[in-house]
Design an enzyme around this catalytic site. Sequence first.
Site, mmCIF file in Angstrom:
data_model
loop_
_atom_site.group_PDB
_atom_site.id
_atom_site.type_symbol
_atom_site.label_atom_id
_atom_site.label_comp_id
_atom_site.label_asym_id
_atom_site.label_seq_id
_atom_site.Cartn_x
_atom_site.Cartn_y
_atom_site.Cartn_z
ATOM 1 C CB THR A 106 2.245 -2.997 11.093
ATOM 2 O OG1 THR A 106 0.998 -3.443 10.513
ATOM 3 C CG2 THR A 106 2.030 -1.656 11.782
ATOM 4 C CB CYS A 111 1.006 -2.538 4.803
ATOM 5 S SG CYS A 111 0.821 -3.660 6.203
ATOM 6 C CG HIS A 141 9.127 -28.836 10.724
ATOM 7 N ND1 HIS A 141 8.751 -28.368 11.961
ATOM 8 C CD2 HIS A 141 10.441 -29.151 10.806
ATOM 9 C CE1 HIS A 141 9.804 -28.385 12.763
ATOM 10 N NE2 HIS A 141 10.834 -28.855 12.088
ATOM 11 C CG ASP A 187 -0.352 0.111 2.547
ATOM 12 O OD1 ASP A 187 0.902 0.230 2.623
ATOM 13 O OD2 ASP A 187 -1.075 0.115 3.553
ATOM 14 C CG HIS A 203 10.560 -25.078 12.173
ATOM 15 N ND1 HIS A 203 10.679 -25.055 13.552
ATOM 16 C CD2 HIS A 203 11.703 -25.646 11.710
ATOM 17 C CE1 HIS A 203 11.846 -25.595 13.901
ATOM 18 N NE2 HIS A 203 12.488 -25.943 12.803
HETATM 19 C C1 RB5 Z 1 -1.920 2.488 6.587
HETATM 20 O O1 RB5 Z 1 -1.966 3.713 7.272
HETATM 21 C C2 RB5 Z 1 -1.673 1.340 7.551
HETATM 22 O O2 RB5 Z 1 -2.796 1.125 8.336
HETATM 23 C C3 RB5 Z 1 -1.326 0.078 6.770
HETATM 24 O O3 RB5 Z 1 -0.213 0.329 5.982
HETATM 25 C C4 RB5 Z 1 -0.957 -1.164 7.559
HETATM 26 O O4 RB5 Z 1 -0.012 -0.909 8.547
HETATM 27 C C5 RB5 Z 1 -2.052 -2.014 8.019
HETATM 28 O O5 RB5 Z 1 -1.854 -3.099 8.564
#
Ligand code: RB5
Length: 147
Positions: free
Chosen positions: A67, A65, A133, A8, A98
Amino acid sequence: MRATIGSDHAGVETRAAAASLLRERGFEVEEHGPADAESVDYPDISHRVAADVASGAASVGVLICGTGQGMAMAANRHLGIRAAVVTDEFTCKMARAHNDANLACFGERVIGTEKAIELLGVFLDTEFEGGRHRRRVEKIDRTPSEG
Ligand code: RB5
Protein backbone atom coordinates in the site's frame (compact mmCIF):
# COMPACT_ATOMS: atom_id res chain seq x y z
CA MET A 1 22.92 12.29 -8.62
CA ARG A 2 22.11 9.38 -6.36
CA ALA A 3 18.77 7.70 -5.67
CA THR A 4 17.96 5.00 -3.17
CA ILE A 5 15.08 2.62 -3.68
CA GLY A 6 13.59 -0.26 -1.76
CA SER A 7 10.64 -2.60 -1.66
CA ASP A 8 9.36 -5.55 0.27
CA HIS A 9 8.00 -8.67 -1.48
CA ALA A 10 4.82 -6.80 -2.48
CA GLY A 11 6.71 -4.25 -4.56
CA VAL A 12 9.44 -6.11 -6.41
CA GLU A 13 8.05 -5.54 -9.92
CA THR A 14 7.57 -1.81 -9.38
CA ARG A 15 10.99 -1.50 -7.74
CA ALA A 16 12.67 -2.93 -10.85
CA ALA A 17 10.74 -0.60 -13.15
CA ALA A 18 11.40 2.42 -10.92
CA ALA A 19 15.13 1.63 -10.74
CA SER A 20 15.20 1.54 -14.56
CA LEU A 21 13.46 4.93 -14.80
CA LEU A 22 15.85 6.46 -12.28
CA ARG A 23 18.86 5.12 -14.21
CA GLU A 24 17.41 6.48 -17.47
CA ARG A 25 17.13 9.86 -15.72
CA GLY A 26 20.84 9.74 -14.87
CA PHE A 27 20.71 8.60 -11.25
CA GLU A 28 23.14 6.19 -9.69
CA VAL A 29 20.75 3.80 -7.94
CA GLU A 30 21.20 1.93 -4.66
CA GLU A 31 18.61 -0.88 -4.36
CA HIS A 32 17.33 -2.53 -1.20
CA GLY A 33 14.96 -5.47 -0.87
CA PRO A 34 14.38 -9.04 -1.99
CA ALA A 35 15.09 -10.19 -5.54
CA ASP A 36 11.85 -12.18 -5.67
CA ALA A 37 8.71 -12.84 -3.65
CA GLU A 38 10.66 -13.80 -0.52
CA SER A 39 8.71 -12.34 2.38
CA VAL A 40 10.54 -9.58 4.28
CA ASP A 41 9.55 -6.97 6.87
CA TYR A 42 8.94 -3.58 5.25
CA PRO A 43 10.36 -1.47 8.13
CA ASP A 44 13.80 -3.06 7.64
CA ILE A 45 13.87 -1.83 4.05
CA SER A 46 12.27 1.51 4.79
CA HIS A 47 14.79 2.41 7.50
CA ARG A 48 17.73 1.68 5.15
CA VAL A 49 16.32 3.84 2.36
CA ALA A 50 15.32 6.66 4.74
CA ALA A 51 18.80 6.62 6.29
CA ASP A 52 20.37 7.03 2.81
CA VAL A 53 18.25 10.13 2.18
CA ALA A 54 18.54 11.58 5.70
CA SER A 55 22.36 11.31 5.59
CA GLY A 56 22.53 13.00 2.19
CA ALA A 57 23.98 9.88 0.52
CA ALA A 58 20.99 10.04 -1.85
CA SER A 59 18.97 13.06 -2.95
CA VAL A 60 15.79 11.12 -3.58
CA GLY A 61 14.25 7.94 -2.19
CA VAL A 62 11.56 5.60 -3.46
CA LEU A 63 9.79 2.92 -1.43
CA ILE A 64 7.23 0.38 -2.59
CA CYS A 65 5.16 -2.08 -0.59
CA GLY A 66 1.59 -3.33 -0.88
CA THR A 67 0.00 0.00 0.00
CA GLY A 68 2.96 2.35 0.50
CA GLN A 69 1.65 3.14 3.98
CA GLY A 70 3.92 1.03 6.18
CA MET A 71 7.00 2.19 4.26
CA ALA A 72 6.02 5.84 4.75
CA MET A 73 5.26 5.39 8.46
CA ALA A 74 8.70 3.93 9.14
CA ALA A 75 10.56 6.39 6.89
CA ASN A 76 8.91 9.41 8.50
CA ARG A 77 10.46 8.48 11.88
CA HIS A 78 13.78 9.76 10.47
CA LEU A 79 14.55 13.43 11.05
CA GLY A 80 14.58 15.31 7.76
CA ILE A 81 12.56 12.71 5.88
CA ARG A 82 9.36 13.81 4.20
CA ALA A 83 7.90 10.62 2.79
CA ALA A 84 4.63 10.91 0.88
CA VAL A 85 2.30 8.10 -0.16
CA VAL A 86 1.55 9.01 -3.75
CA THR A 87 -1.62 7.73 -5.36
CA ASP A 88 -2.62 10.35 -7.92
CA GLU A 89 -1.08 13.16 -9.96
CA PHE A 90 -2.35 16.07 -7.85
CA THR A 91 -1.13 14.58 -4.57
CA CYS A 92 2.17 13.80 -6.22
CA LYS A 93 2.70 17.35 -7.52
CA MET A 94 1.69 18.94 -4.23
CA ALA A 95 3.89 16.59 -2.22
CA ARG A 96 6.86 18.01 -4.13
CA ALA A 97 5.73 21.62 -4.78
CA HIS A 98 4.35 22.37 -1.31
CA ASN A 99 5.83 19.72 1.03
CA ASP A 100 9.25 19.24 -0.60
CA ALA A 101 8.81 15.48 -0.25
CA ASN A 102 12.17 13.74 -0.55
CA LEU A 103 10.84 10.20 -0.56
CA ALA A 104 8.00 8.82 -2.67
CA CYS A 105 6.06 5.77 -1.47
CA PHE A 106 3.90 3.67 -3.76
CA GLY A 107 1.46 0.83 -3.15
CA GLU A 108 1.88 -1.74 -5.89
CA ARG A 109 -1.29 -3.56 -4.77
CA VAL A 110 -3.23 -0.28 -4.93
CA ILE A 111 -2.10 1.52 -8.09
CA GLY A 112 -0.01 -1.10 -9.94
CA THR A 113 3.38 -0.72 -11.56
CA GLU A 114 2.41 1.33 -14.62
CA LYS A 115 0.71 4.08 -12.60
CA ALA A 116 3.51 4.12 -10.04
CA ILE A 117 6.10 4.71 -12.77
CA GLU A 118 3.99 7.46 -14.34
CA LEU A 119 3.73 9.16 -10.92
CA LEU A 120 7.43 8.72 -10.21
CA GLY A 121 8.09 10.71 -13.40
CA VAL A 122 5.81 13.49 -12.12
CA PHE A 123 7.54 13.38 -8.72
CA LEU A 124 10.97 13.79 -10.33
CA ASP A 125 9.79 16.57 -12.66
CA THR A 126 8.13 18.74 -9.99
CA GLU A 127 10.19 21.37 -8.16
CA PHE A 128 9.64 22.61 -4.62
CA GLU A 129 8.03 26.08 -4.79
CA GLY A 130 9.79 27.44 -1.70
CA GLY A 131 8.53 30.79 -0.36
CA ARG A 132 5.84 30.38 2.30
CA HIS A 133 6.06 26.62 1.88
CA ARG A 134 9.69 26.60 3.11
CA ARG A 135 8.61 28.06 6.47
CA ARG A 136 5.94 25.39 6.81
CA VAL A 137 8.24 22.56 5.80
CA GLU A 138 10.81 23.75 8.37
CA LYS A 139 8.14 23.45 11.06
CA ILE A 140 7.60 19.75 10.30
CA ASP A 141 10.72 18.70 12.17
CA ARG A 142 10.02 20.88 15.22
CA THR A 143 8.46 19.28 18.28
CA PRO A 144 5.17 20.85 19.46
CA SER A 145 6.95 22.41 22.47
CA GLU A 146 9.26 24.35 20.11
CA GLY A 147 6.19 26.10 18.68
C1 RB5 B 1 2.80 -7.07 3.10
O1 RB5 B 1 1.86 -8.11 3.05
C2 RB5 B 1 2.12 -5.73 3.31
O2 RB5 B 1 1.63 -5.65 4.61
C3 RB5 B 1 3.12 -4.60 3.06
O3 RB5 B 1 3.61 -4.72 1.77
C4 RB5 B 1 2.61 -3.18 3.14
O4 RB5 B 1 1.44 -2.99 2.41
C5 RB5 B 1 2.57 -2.55 4.46
O5 RB5 B 1 2.28 -1.37 4.62
